[in-house]
Design a protein around this motif. Structure first.
Motif, PDB file in Angstrom:
ATOM      1  N   TYR A  79       1.062  -3.839  11.452  1.00 56.69           N
ATOM      2  CA  TYR A  79       1.250  -2.552  10.662  1.00 56.69           C
ATOM      3  C   TYR A  79       0.301  -2.355   9.592  1.00 56.69           C
ATOM      4  O   TYR A  79       0.171  -1.833   8.958  1.00 56.69           O
ATOM      5  CB  TYR A  79       2.530  -4.222   9.637  1.00 56.69           C
ATOM      6  CG  TYR A  79       3.434  -3.729  11.147  1.00 56.69           C
ATOM      7  CD1 TYR A  79       4.076  -3.122  11.663  1.00 56.69           C
ATOM      8  CD2 TYR A  79       3.988  -4.981  11.236  1.00 56.69           C
ATOM      9  CE1 TYR A  79       5.445  -2.861  12.529  1.00 56.69           C
ATOM     10  CE2 TYR A  79       5.354  -4.979  11.759  1.00 56.69           C
ATOM     11  CZ  TYR A  79       5.754  -4.225  12.736  1.00 56.69           C
ATOM     12  OH  TYR A  79       7.192  -4.278  13.607  1.00 56.69           O
ATOM     13  N   GLY A  80      -1.444  -3.529   9.997  1.00 60.49           N
ATOM     14  CA  GLY A  80      -2.144  -3.502   9.050  1.00 60.49           C
ATOM     15  C   GLY A  80      -1.880  -4.043   7.818  1.00 60.49           C
ATOM     16  O   GLY A  80      -2.658  -3.618   7.249  1.00 60.49           O
ATOM     17  N   MET A  81      -1.336  -5.368   7.251  1.00 57.12           N
ATOM     18  CA  MET A  81      -0.223  -5.368   6.071  1.00 57.12           C
ATOM     19  C   MET A  81      -1.270  -6.519   6.095  1.00 57.12           C
ATOM     20  O   MET A  81      -0.963  -7.514   5.024  1.00 57.12           O
ATOM     21  CB  MET A  81       0.855  -5.989   6.087  1.00 57.12           C
ATOM     22  CG  MET A  81       1.787  -4.298   6.394  1.00 57.12           C
ATOM     23  SD  MET A  81       1.308  -3.682   4.618  1.00 57.12           S
ATOM     24  CE  MET A  81       0.969  -4.332   3.218  1.00 57.12           C
ATOM     25  N   MET A  82      -2.586  -7.534   7.169  1.00 55.99           N
ATOM     26  CA  MET A  82      -3.010  -8.476   6.730  1.00 55.99           C
ATOM     27  C   MET A  82      -4.928  -8.176   6.481  1.00 55.99           C
ATOM     28  O   MET A  82      -5.005  -7.208   7.123  1.00 55.99           O
ATOM     29  CB  MET A  82      -2.975  -9.596   7.984  1.00 55.99           C
ATOM     30  CG  MET A  82      -3.740 -11.059   7.927  1.00 55.99           C
ATOM     31  SD  MET A  82      -2.962 -11.391   7.186  1.00 55.99           S
ATOM     32  CE  MET A  82      -1.509 -12.706   8.258  1.00 55.99           C
ATOM     33  N   GLU A  83      -4.851  -8.631   5.649  1.00 58.69           N
ATOM     34  CA  GLU A  83      -6.707  -8.010   5.506  1.00 58.69           C
ATOM     35  C   GLU A  83      -7.290  -9.156   5.043  1.00 58.69           C
ATOM     36  O   GLU A  83      -6.862 -10.188   4.677  1.00 58.69           O
ATOM     37  CB  GLU A  83      -6.199  -6.833   4.056  1.00 58.69           C
ATOM     38  CG  GLU A  83      -5.430  -6.324   4.399  1.00 58.69           C
ATOM     39  CD  GLU A  83      -5.869  -5.135   3.308  1.00 58.69           C
ATOM     40  OE1 GLU A  83      -7.047  -3.478   3.425  1.00 58.69           O
ATOM     41  OE2 GLU A  83      -5.174  -4.950   2.833  1.00 58.69           O
ATOM     42  N   GLN A  84      -8.911  -8.967   4.882  1.00 57.10           N
ATOM     43  CA  GLN A  84      -9.201 -10.102   4.207  1.00 57.10           C
ATOM     44  C   GLN A  84     -10.825  -9.536   3.238  1.00 57.10           C
ATOM     45  O   GLN A  84     -10.965  -8.806   3.254  1.00 57.10           O
ATOM     46  CB  GLN A  84     -10.433 -10.545   5.404  1.00 57.10           C
ATOM     47  CG  GLN A  84      -9.963 -11.326   6.698  1.00 57.10           C
ATOM     48  CD  GLN A  84     -11.454 -11.333   7.629  1.00 57.10           C
ATOM     49  OE1 GLN A  84     -11.525 -10.508   8.132  1.00 57.10           O
ATOM     50  NE2 GLN A  84     -11.034 -12.178   7.429  1.00 57.10           N
ATOM     51  N   LYS A 136       0.975  -1.011   0.643  1.00 60.13           N
ATOM     52  CA  LYS A 136       0.088   0.356   0.240  1.00 60.13           C
ATOM     53  C   LYS A 136       0.801   1.307   0.266  1.00 60.13           C
ATOM     54  O   LYS A 136       2.003   1.228   0.199  1.00 60.13           O
ATOM     55  CB  LYS A 136      -0.788  -0.055   1.503  1.00 60.13           C
ATOM     56  CG  LYS A 136      -1.958  -1.348   1.174  1.00 60.13           C
ATOM     57  CD  LYS A 136      -2.745  -1.198   0.566  1.00 60.13           C
ATOM     58  CE  LYS A 136      -3.515  -2.413   0.972  1.00 60.13           C
ATOM     59  NZ  LYS A 136      -4.920  -2.660   0.029  1.00 60.13           N
ATOM     60  N   ILE A 137       0.435   2.440  -0.490  1.00 61.01           N
ATOM     61  CA  ILE A 137       1.182   3.932  -0.533  1.00 61.01           C
ATOM     62  C   ILE A 137      -0.024   4.025  -0.150  1.00 61.01           C
ATOM     63  O   ILE A 137      -0.728   4.648   0.217  1.00 61.01           O
ATOM     64  CB  ILE A 137       1.236   4.457  -2.041  1.00 61.01           C
ATOM     65  CG1 ILE A 137       2.089   2.998  -2.602  1.00 61.01           C
ATOM     66  CG2 ILE A 137       1.783   5.468  -2.360  1.00 61.01           C
ATOM     67  CD1 ILE A 137       3.919   2.279  -2.676  1.00 61.01           C
ATOM     68  N   LYS A 176      -4.014   1.755  10.502  1.00 56.49           N
ATOM     69  CA  LYS A 176      -3.402   1.308  11.273  1.00 56.49           C
ATOM     70  C   LYS A 176      -1.481   1.704   9.585  1.00 56.49           C
ATOM     71  O   LYS A 176      -0.050   2.588  10.634  1.00 56.49           O
ATOM     72  CB  LYS A 176      -2.697   0.016  11.376  1.00 56.49           C
ATOM     73  CG  LYS A 176      -3.967  -0.555  12.373  1.00 56.49           C
ATOM     74  CD  LYS A 176      -2.803  -2.474  12.434  1.00 56.49           C
ATOM     75  CE  LYS A 176      -4.202  -2.799  13.242  1.00 56.49           C
ATOM     76  NZ  LYS A 176      -4.123  -3.922  14.191  1.00 56.49           N
ATOM     77  N   ARG A 177      -2.100   1.569   8.893  1.00 48.36           N
ATOM     78  CA  ARG A 177      -0.938   2.120   7.713  1.00 48.36           C
ATOM     79  C   ARG A 177      -0.686   3.233   8.344  1.00 48.36           C
ATOM     80  O   ARG A 177       0.655   3.079   7.642  1.00 48.36           O
ATOM     81  CB  ARG A 177      -1.329   1.300   6.958  1.00 48.36           C
ATOM     82  CG  ARG A 177      -1.362  -0.522   6.325  1.00 48.36           C
ATOM     83  CD  ARG A 177      -1.555  -0.700   4.871  1.00 48.36           C
ATOM     84  NE  ARG A 177      -2.679  -0.319   4.353  1.00 48.36           N
ATOM     85  CZ  ARG A 177      -3.623  -1.281   4.592  1.00 48.36           C
ATOM     86  NH1 ARG A 177      -3.728  -2.215   5.048  1.00 48.36           N
ATOM     87  NH2 ARG A 177      -5.528  -0.759   4.516  1.00 48.36           N
ATOM     88  N   HIS A 178      -1.886   4.348   7.744  1.00 45.87           N
ATOM     89  CA  HIS A 178      -1.374   4.920   7.553  1.00 45.87           C
ATOM     90  C   HIS A 178      -0.655   5.819   9.076  1.00 45.87           C
ATOM     91  O   HIS A 178      -0.065   7.263   9.015  1.00 45.87           O
ATOM     92  CB  HIS A 178      -2.984   6.674   7.251  1.00 45.87           C
ATOM     93  CG  HIS A 178      -2.322   7.310   6.684  1.00 45.87           C
ATOM     94  ND1 HIS A 178      -2.362   7.513   5.969  1.00 45.87           N
ATOM     95  CD2 HIS A 178      -3.102   8.897   7.807  1.00 45.87           C
ATOM     96  CE1 HIS A 178      -2.396   8.885   6.103  1.00 45.87           C
ATOM     97  NE2 HIS A 178      -2.681   9.879   7.744  1.00 45.87           N
ATOM     98  N   GLU A 179      -1.108   5.596  10.297  1.00 46.69           N
ATOM     99  CA  GLU A 179      -0.383   6.274  11.271  1.00 46.69           C
ATOM    100  C   GLU A 179       0.915   5.679  11.255  1.00 46.69           C
ATOM    101  O   GLU A 179       1.853   6.939  11.786  1.00 46.69           O
ATOM    102  CB  GLU A 179      -1.010   5.350  12.788  1.00 46.69           C
ATOM    103  CG  GLU A 179      -0.145   5.430  13.901  1.00 46.69           C
ATOM    104  CD  GLU A 179      -0.786   4.981  15.454  1.00 46.69           C
ATOM    105  OE1 GLU A 179      -0.739   5.705  16.296  1.00 46.69           O
ATOM    106  OE2 GLU A 179      -1.573   3.774  15.240  1.00 46.69           O
TER     107      GLU A 179
END
Length: 181
Positions: free
Chosen positions: A97-102, A38-39, A158-161
């Motif tokens: 880190y918010g890198m696991m998604e569903q 993600k960016i 999470k990713r943005h923070e």
């Protein structure tokens, strides 16, 4: 020696080519929202920060899975055994880190380093993503990024923070027309 994916935020232009190729490889279509990378864009600061899966040595997602469906394979990649997964979402919540998604169906997904040849790295023209054996400098940068953990709820928040924290730590160089990193 094991290779790792390394993000260099101050070289990222925010072009999203990595997200497009990732979604094309993994989903068979250009769906950047389903990319495993993600960016995070910070337009007022003029920077973009990549969110990547670190393939954590002591992976919170793996430890949180009640079914043992998340494993570390022989290459050190954290992988999902879909046959064991009950789609409970514990892994998504656990990843700091918010890198696991569903998917909407409940099936989790994450980066698997494209079997050892990450398409995102091959597509990045600016050297903002590297897949290489770890050295002292890249280990220091990676450790610094991995220290930025979030307790927010959604993977996106999470990713943005975390990206904001990484941006604060990054070496910021004023970009000029001839700037390449």
């Amino acid at each position: 020696m094991e290779k790792v994916l390394i993000a260099i935020p101050n070289k990222c232009t925010g072009c999203n080519r990595c997200t497009y190729v990732c979604s094309a490889v993994k989903e068979g279509m250009f769906i950047p929202s389903k990319a495993r990378i993600k960016i995070n864009n910070f337009p007022h600061q003029g920077y973009s920060v990549q969110s990547i899966c670190f393939q954590c040595p002591n992976a919170a997602c793996m430890n949180a899975c009640p079914e043992g469906a998340i494993i570390k394979n022989e290459r050190g990649v954290i992988a999902i055994d879909i046959n064991k997964c009950t789609e409970c979402g514990e892994c998504v919540e656990a990843c700091p880190y918010g890198m696991m998604e569903q998917y909407e169906s409940g099936v989790p997904y994450k980066c698997d380093l494209c079997g050892g040849s990450p398409a995102c790295v091959a597509e990045c023209n600016f050297g903002a993503l590297l897949f290489k054996e770890i050295d002292t400098i890249s280990q220091k940068q990676r450790n610094q990024q991995m220290k930025q953990r979030s307790k927010k709820v959604s993977p996106e928040s999470k990713r943005h923070e975390l990206a904001g924290n990484i941006l604060e730590l990054a070496v910021r160089i004023p970009r000029t027309p001839g700037y390449l990193g």
